[in-house]
Design an enzyme around this catalytic site. Sequence first.
Site, mmCIF file in Angstrom:
data_model
loop_
_atom_site.group_PDB
_atom_site.id
_atom_site.type_symbol
_atom_site.label_atom_id
_atom_site.label_comp_id
_atom_site.label_asym_id
_atom_site.label_seq_id
_atom_site.Cartn_x
_atom_site.Cartn_y
_atom_site.Cartn_z
ATOM 1 N N TRP A 1 2.590 8.004 -2.557
ATOM 2 C CA TRP A 1 3.997 8.289 -2.862
ATOM 3 C C TRP A 1 4.078 9.235 -4.056
ATOM 4 C CZ3 TRP A 1 7.323 7.887 -6.933
ATOM 5 C CH2 TRP A 1 8.698 7.892 -6.660
ATOM 6 N N ARG B 1 -0.373 9.093 -10.533
ATOM 7 C CA ARG B 1 -0.421 7.865 -9.732
ATOM 8 C C ARG B 1 0.301 6.713 -10.418
ATOM 9 N NH1 ARG B 1 -3.995 7.340 -5.523
ATOM 10 N NH2 ARG B 1 -4.356 5.143 -6.006
ATOM 11 N N ASP C 1 0.833 -1.202 0.000
ATOM 12 C CA ASP C 1 0.000 0.000 0.000
ATOM 13 C C ASP C 1 0.865 1.248 0.000
ATOM 14 O OD1 ASP C 1 -2.293 1.546 0.112
ATOM 15 O OD2 ASP C 1 -2.454 1.444 2.287
ATOM 16 N N ASN D 1 -10.284 -3.339 -6.694
ATOM 17 C CA ASN D 1 -9.494 -2.379 -7.460
ATOM 18 C C ASN D 1 -10.026 -2.147 -8.871
ATOM 19 O OD1 ASN D 1 -6.245 -3.346 -6.050
ATOM 20 N ND2 ASN D 1 -7.718 -1.797 -5.373
ATOM 21 N N HIS E 1 2.923 3.590 -9.072
ATOM 22 C CA HIS E 1 2.818 2.153 -9.340
ATOM 23 C C HIS E 1 4.089 1.627 -10.003
ATOM 24 C CE1 HIS E 1 -1.244 2.132 -7.979
ATOM 25 N NE2 HIS E 1 -1.702 2.870 -8.966
#
Length: 265
Positions: free
Chosen positions: A23, A31, A18, A66, A35
């Site tokens: 981050w 995003r 997670d 998800n 990943h």
Amino acid sequence: MSLVEARNLPGHIGIIMDGNGRWAQQRGLPRREGHREGSDAVRRVVRAARRLGIRALTLYAFSEQNWARPEDEVDALMLLLREFLLTERDELLDNGIKLHAVGNLGRLPSLVRAVLDPLRNETDANDSMTLTLALSYGGREEIADAARQLSRKVAEGALDPNDITPERMRALMPSLAVGDPDLVIRTGGERRISNFLLFGLAYAELYFDDTLWPDFGSAELHCAIASYQARERRFGLVPPPPASSPSSPVLGEVFSGAGASLLAV
């Protein structure tokens, strides 16, 4: 770096990875970049686990829930998964790592299945470590599927309802083919399980780390295992009487010992 006992390693570690999105957001990045960095963290942790001698590692890569994320984010995740499988093929084969996958794999796009399925077959005989990717996975969904299988046997007259036991349920859960998890780690600072390995973690040790997944590496993995090794696992029983025993060897930043396949992390 925390010291880890060589003789008291968890056999099966599960990780809820997670923090990728946060981050990226903290750095003003899309995003998908979080990943991508998270994919690099997967490589680091798989290598560290193999070097320590962990028998099984299960990574929560993509949950059933998800799929409700924005379509462009899901597409980016699937492309990264395909890229990971392609780039890690040689390392899995060279290091005797078996690739396993659990979840509703039929929902995965064909571009992923076209790489995932052959690689699972290629690595099936490997036995140094099993790397399981939980993809389109949910713990409740896995329990419900096992219940459906048992109910069909009951309806067919092949099974007496009184013979339904936790062991029979467990045998129908692909995520537990490598055994119940001994240690479940969640990164990113949240303190919840999020539908991961629900049946198997009945007696698992839980470890929560504030580190966002892209920053998680061998040092953080060592800390989690050291915490696990400091706990007394009784499984509902009374603690055994104290006994003297020779001290266990430890693994630190560098390990050197006779006959070891454990390398520096």
